[in-house]
Design a protein around this motif. Structure first.
Motif, mmCIF file in Angstrom:
data_model
loop_
_atom_site.group_PDB
_atom_site.id
_atom_site.type_symbol
_atom_site.label_atom_id
_atom_site.label_comp_id
_atom_site.label_asym_id
_atom_site.label_seq_id
_atom_site.Cartn_x
_atom_site.Cartn_y
_atom_site.Cartn_z
ATOM 1 N N UNK A 143 51.428 28.418 22.055
ATOM 2 C CA UNK A 143 52.070 27.289 22.742
ATOM 3 C C UNK A 143 53.555 27.125 22.428
ATOM 4 N N UNK A 144 53.899 27.081 21.162
ATOM 5 C CA UNK A 144 55.282 26.760 20.802
ATOM 6 C C UNK A 144 56.248 27.801 21.371
ATOM 7 N N UNK A 145 57.498 27.376 21.533
ATOM 8 C CA UNK A 145 58.513 28.287 22.060
ATOM 9 C C UNK A 145 58.648 29.510 21.168
ATOM 10 N N UNK A 146 58.717 30.679 21.810
ATOM 11 C CA UNK A 146 58.834 31.956 21.103
ATOM 12 C C UNK A 146 57.612 32.272 20.257
ATOM 13 N N UNK A 147 56.453 31.715 20.628
ATOM 14 C CA UNK A 147 55.207 32.060 19.949
ATOM 15 C C UNK A 147 54.915 33.543 20.192
ATOM 16 N N UNK A 148 54.242 34.218 19.265
ATOM 17 C CA UNK A 148 54.003 35.667 19.418
ATOM 18 C C UNK A 148 53.238 36.029 20.683
ATOM 19 N N UNK A 149 52.359 35.116 21.174
ATOM 20 C CA UNK A 149 51.625 35.371 22.416
ATOM 21 C C UNK A 149 51.746 34.145 23.333
ATOM 22 N N UNK A 150 52.964 33.707 23.525
ATOM 23 C CA UNK A 150 53.220 32.488 24.285
ATOM 24 C C UNK A 150 52.699 32.592 25.721
ATOM 25 N N UNK A 151 51.929 31.591 26.144
ATOM 26 C CA UNK A 151 51.421 31.542 27.513
ATOM 27 C C UNK A 151 52.380 30.714 28.371
ATOM 28 N N UNK A 152 52.275 30.899 29.669
ATOM 29 C CA UNK A 152 53.202 30.260 30.600
ATOM 30 C C UNK A 152 52.755 28.835 30.927
ATOM 31 N N UNK A 153 53.357 27.874 30.253
ATOM 32 C CA UNK A 153 53.023 26.465 30.465
ATOM 33 C C UNK A 153 54.311 25.679 30.706
ATOM 34 N N UNK A 154 54.197 24.604 31.481
ATOM 35 C CA UNK A 154 55.352 23.771 31.736
ATOM 36 C C UNK A 154 55.677 22.911 30.510
ATOM 37 N N UNK A 155 56.879 22.389 30.481
ATOM 38 C CA UNK A 155 57.347 21.607 29.332
ATOM 39 C C UNK A 155 56.475 20.375 29.102
ATOM 40 N N UNK A 156 56.081 19.698 30.165
ATOM 41 C CA UNK A 156 55.296 18.469 30.028
ATOM 42 C C UNK A 156 53.965 18.748 29.329
ATOM 43 N N UNK A 157 53.291 19.826 29.717
ATOM 44 C CA UNK A 157 52.011 20.173 29.099
ATOM 45 C C UNK A 157 52.196 20.514 27.630
ATOM 46 N N UNK A 158 53.251 21.250 27.326
ATOM 47 C CA UNK A 158 53.521 21.593 25.927
ATOM 48 C C UNK A 158 53.808 20.345 25.089
ATOM 49 N N UNK A 159 54.519 19.413 25.677
ATOM 50 C CA UNK A 159 54.864 18.180 24.962
ATOM 51 C C UNK A 159 53.617 17.365 24.645
ATOM 52 N N UNK A 160 52.688 17.288 25.579
ATOM 53 C CA UNK A 160 51.435 16.562 25.354
ATOM 54 C C UNK A 160 50.658 17.188 24.195
ATOM 55 N N UNK A 161 50.602 18.507 24.189
ATOM 56 C CA UNK A 161 49.880 19.211 23.124
ATOM 57 C C UNK A 161 50.554 18.967 21.780
ATOM 58 N N UNK A 162 51.872 19.061 21.753
ATOM 59 C CA UNK A 162 52.615 18.872 20.505
ATOM 60 C C UNK A 162 52.329 17.501 19.886
ATOM 61 N N UNK A 163 52.240 16.474 20.735
ATOM 62 C CA UNK A 163 52.014 15.116 20.248
ATOM 63 C C UNK A 163 50.569 14.887 19.806
ATOM 64 N N UNK A 164 49.665 15.736 20.238
ATOM 65 C CA UNK A 164 48.250 15.497 19.944
ATOM 66 C C UNK A 164 47.703 16.321 18.784
ATOM 67 N N UNK A 165 48.386 17.401 18.415
ATOM 68 C CA UNK A 165 47.771 18.293 17.428
ATOM 69 C C UNK A 165 47.781 17.738 16.011
ATOM 70 N N UNK A 166 48.521 16.677 15.752
ATOM 71 C CA UNK A 166 48.463 16.075 14.414
ATOM 72 C C UNK A 166 47.121 15.390 14.193
ATOM 73 N N UNK A 167 46.508 14.919 15.285
ATOM 74 C CA UNK A 167 45.165 14.345 15.242
ATOM 75 C C UNK A 167 44.395 14.872 16.471
ATOM 76 N N UNK A 168 44.055 16.140 16.446
ATOM 77 C CA UNK A 168 43.479 16.774 17.637
ATOM 78 C C UNK A 168 42.048 16.328 17.931
ATOM 79 N N UNK A 169 41.693 16.397 19.196
ATOM 80 C CA UNK A 169 40.310 16.212 19.637
ATOM 81 C C UNK A 169 39.911 17.480 20.374
#
Length: 235
Positions: A143-169
């Protein structure tokens, strides 16, 4: 013109003549060595650049990866035909999943199926510590920028994931997984159904060596055994 002045200003002229002489020789020798290293670096880069431009270099890479893909399979033509009914049927079958992964490797886009599979595994986690650990791994790998196997996702989707992984479901990656699934279904899956890999399976033919698309890649020093790594050259 300023360099000799700087050089002699660094010498203590009150020192004995012998000491001044050896200091001068040491400084000149060091400068010559640095110049030689820079020249060798330029020469090495030029040789590597010429090598990467040769078609046979890329063909050897493609041939090696193709041979690794040409593995036998026990899938029946009847079973393979079912994979053409829907993308879901393809992924739900172990051999179908493996065949599709093999196809994506020929297109250098296997990160998509690996991300999808990682999300499936993530959703099976039941303990909070498992969710947290796997969420961190998935984010850093895909997910993160320049990840070794980065998938093609829009900025909004990445931002949602970033905010949720500290307390993931178990739903933290649902939107991203759905997006990647759609990309594979609408794009890669249609090409897979026309590929030699799939056509060989439904016709009961032995799996042939698959031609890979050419792709530029980074070299490693192991590919140039005559060269000794000099990391200072690349700084």
């Amino acid at each position: 013109m300023e360099k000799p002045l700087v050089f002699f200003s660094q010498l203590n002229m009150s020192d004995p003549k012998e000491k001044i002489f050896f200091k001068a020789i040491h400084t000149i020798g060091k400068e010559a060595l640095n110049k030689d290293i820079k020249n060798r670096g330029k020469e090495k880069k030029n040789r590597i650049s010429l090598l990467l431009q040769k078609p046979e270099f890329h063909e050897d890479v493609s041939r090696g990866r193709s041979e690794n893909l040409a593995k036998g399979t026990s899938v029946s033509p009847e079973e393979a035909v079912k994979w053409g009914e829907s993308f879901d049927k393809l992924l739900s079958h172990k051999d179908g999943f493996n065949a599709f992964t093999r196809f994506l490797k020929t297109e250098f886009s296997e990160e998509n199926i690996e991300f999808w599979a990682a999300c499936e595994d993530f959703k099976k986690s039941q303990e909070p510590h498992q969710l947290f650990h796997k969420a961190q791994v998935i984010y850093e790998k895909f997910i993160q920028n320049d990840a070794p196997q980065e998938v093609n996702l829009d900025f909004h989707t990445k931002e949602i994931i970033f905010k949720s992984i500290s307390q993931p479901t178990i739903h933290s990656f649902d939107a991203a997984q759905s997006r990647v699934y759609q990309l594979m279904e609408q794009d890669s899956y249609t090409r897979f159904l026309r590929s030699d890999i799939y056509l060989d399976l439904i016709n009961g033919r032995p799996l042939q060596t698959t031609n890979l698309r050419r792709r530029s890649r980074s070299f490693t020093f192991n590919e140039f055994p005559d060269e000794k790594p000099d990391f200072a050259i690349w700084l």
